[in-house]
Design an enzyme around this catalytic site. Structure first.
Site, PDB file in Angstrom:
ATOM      1  N   LYS A  53      -0.876 -10.773   3.815  1.00 33.63           N
ATOM      2  CA  LYS A  53       0.526 -10.745   4.254  1.00 33.63           C
ATOM      3  C   LYS A  53       0.754 -11.811   5.326  1.00 33.63           C
ATOM      4  O   LYS A  53       1.764 -12.511   5.318  1.00 33.63           O
ATOM      5  CB  LYS A  53       0.896  -9.337   4.763  1.00 33.63           C
ATOM      6  CG  LYS A  53       1.037  -8.358   3.608  1.00 33.63           C
ATOM      7  CD  LYS A  53       1.084  -6.903   4.005  1.00 33.63           C
ATOM      8  CE  LYS A  53       1.015  -6.045   2.736  1.00 33.63           C
ATOM      9  NZ  LYS A  53       0.948  -4.612   2.987  1.00 33.63           N
ATOM     10  N   GLN A  97       0.534  -0.902   7.945  1.00 36.75           N
ATOM     11  CA  GLN A  97      -0.303  -0.885   6.746  1.00 36.75           C
ATOM     12  C   GLN A  97      -0.786   0.547   6.482  1.00 36.75           C
ATOM     13  O   GLN A  97      -1.365   1.187   7.357  1.00 36.75           O
ATOM     14  CB  GLN A  97      -1.506  -1.834   6.942  1.00 36.75           C
ATOM     15  CG  GLN A  97      -2.389  -1.958   5.726  1.00 36.75           C
ATOM     16  CD  GLN A  97      -1.670  -2.586   4.527  1.00 36.75           C
ATOM     17  OE1 GLN A  97      -0.942  -3.567   4.660  1.00 36.75           O
ATOM     18  NE2 GLN A  97      -1.858  -1.995   3.356  1.00 36.75           N
ATOM     19  N   ASP A 120       9.187  -2.661   4.096  1.00 36.64           N
ATOM     20  CA  ASP A 120       8.464  -1.997   3.000  1.00 36.64           C
ATOM     21  C   ASP A 120       9.406  -1.142   2.145  1.00 36.64           C
ATOM     22  O   ASP A 120       9.068  -0.761   1.029  1.00 36.64           O
ATOM     23  CB  ASP A 120       7.357  -1.087   3.571  1.00 36.64           C
ATOM     24  CG  ASP A 120       5.968  -1.693   3.426  1.00 36.64           C
ATOM     25  OD1 ASP A 120       5.802  -2.592   2.579  1.00 36.64           O
ATOM     26  OD2 ASP A 120       5.050  -1.255   4.157  1.00 36.64           O
TER      27      ASP A 120
END
Ligand code: NDP
Length: 278
Positions: A53, A97, A120
């Protein structure tokens, strides 16, 4: 003739488009997005995902801030950091995460991220916006599947779409996005009766079950398009999906491979989310 949908190529196209967008934002003197990525603990798979990422942010030219917290970090400490980032004007996107260590409640953490920075797309506000067709951050993997279909010129409108899996991050948003594209959508799960028969109706079959190679040609209509979201590392260290690719591929019109299908799209769509309001 089966066409293999090349997720690596399509994700690269998207990242290059985003890179060009960032260049023009810079040229216009506009604010450049910045993604904050938080990892708690050092799960090796998470470390790889977080690294990828950060690399993607660098590639497209947006900022990134990285927070590597130790495994023992308390939920309160994590919440404090999220609150600080929610209030930090430089940070436009926040990602924790997953999975987080067991002593931290995932749902509490997801809900703490400001919906305005929820790149997200996991916050209930983002999910609700998706459901009622309002603007909001879309979950990256299902959004990536839609891009794979669109950029391969596979029309969704009026098609029988079957999604196997109803998780909050893949199956459910996938079904809603296909519905938004005017597909006729059926969602299957572990309690579905006659799974094979239901899957055989599908013009577009999206598989997100988390069971290596479970879907063989008995589940697939001749000429269907099969999208395999699953990803598993086998004993020989190779990757495979939820679809038995060698058995299924000859019966399809389009299929995604694993690796190189849906996987690379997830990060591309995360980058797209980072630039959504830029
Ligand atoms: P979950 O385990 O959260 O969900 C699996 C779903 O499959 C559940 O809804 C479950 O039903 C259903 N299911 C399980 N067994 C069966 C069965 N025998 N028959 C029918 N349905 C079944 O998984 P995720 O949605 O998080 O992920 C799915 C796959 O996608 C995994 O392989 C994961 O690694 C991969 N993945 C890949 C990503 C990428 O970037 N490529 C991103 C995210 C996930 P029920 O609800 O009834 O239990």
């Amino acid at each position: 003739m089966t066409k293999i949908i090349d997720g690596k190529k399509i994700s690269q196209e998207i990242k290059d488009e985003l890179k060009a967008k960032v260049l023009s934002l810079k040229a216009e003197g506009k604010k450049i997005p910045c993604l904050a990525v938080i990892q708690v603990g050092n799960d090796p798979a998470s470390t790889v995902y977080v690294g990828n990422k950060k690399k993607a942010c660098e590639y497209i030219g947006i900022g990134s801030k990285s927070f590597e917290l130790k495994e023992e970090t308390t939920q309160d400490e994590l919440i404090k950091l999220i609150d600080e980032l929610n209030n930090d004007d430089e940070v436009t996107g926040i990602l924790v995460q997953l999975p987080v260590p067991k002593h931290i409640d995932e749902d509490t953490i997801i809900r703490r991220i400001s919906p305005q920075k929820d790149v997200d797309g996991f916050h209930p506000m983002s999910v609700g916006a998706l459901l009622i067709g309002e603007d909001g951050f879309l979950s990256c993997t299902p959004q990536g599947v839609i891009q794979l279909l669109k950029r391969s010129n596979i029309s969704i409108e009026g098609k029988e779409c079957v999604v196997i899996g109803r998780s909050n991050i893949v199956g459910k948003p996938m079904a809603v996005l296909l519905l938004r594209e005017n597909g006729t959508v059926t969602v299957c799960h572990s309690k579905t009766a006659n799974l094979k028969e239901v899957c055989k109706r599908a013009d577009i079959l999206v598989v997100a079950i988390g069971k290596p190679k479970m879907i063989n040609s008995e589940y697939v209509k001749e000429g269907a398009c099969v999208i395999d979201v699953g990803i598993h590392r086998m004993e020989n260290n190779k990757l495979c999906g939820d679809v038995d690719y060698d058995d299924v591929a000859p019966h399809t019109s389009y299929i995604t491979p694993v690796p190189g299908g849906v996987g690379p799209m997830t990060i591309a769509m995360l980058m797209s989310n980072c630039l959504k309001d830029a």
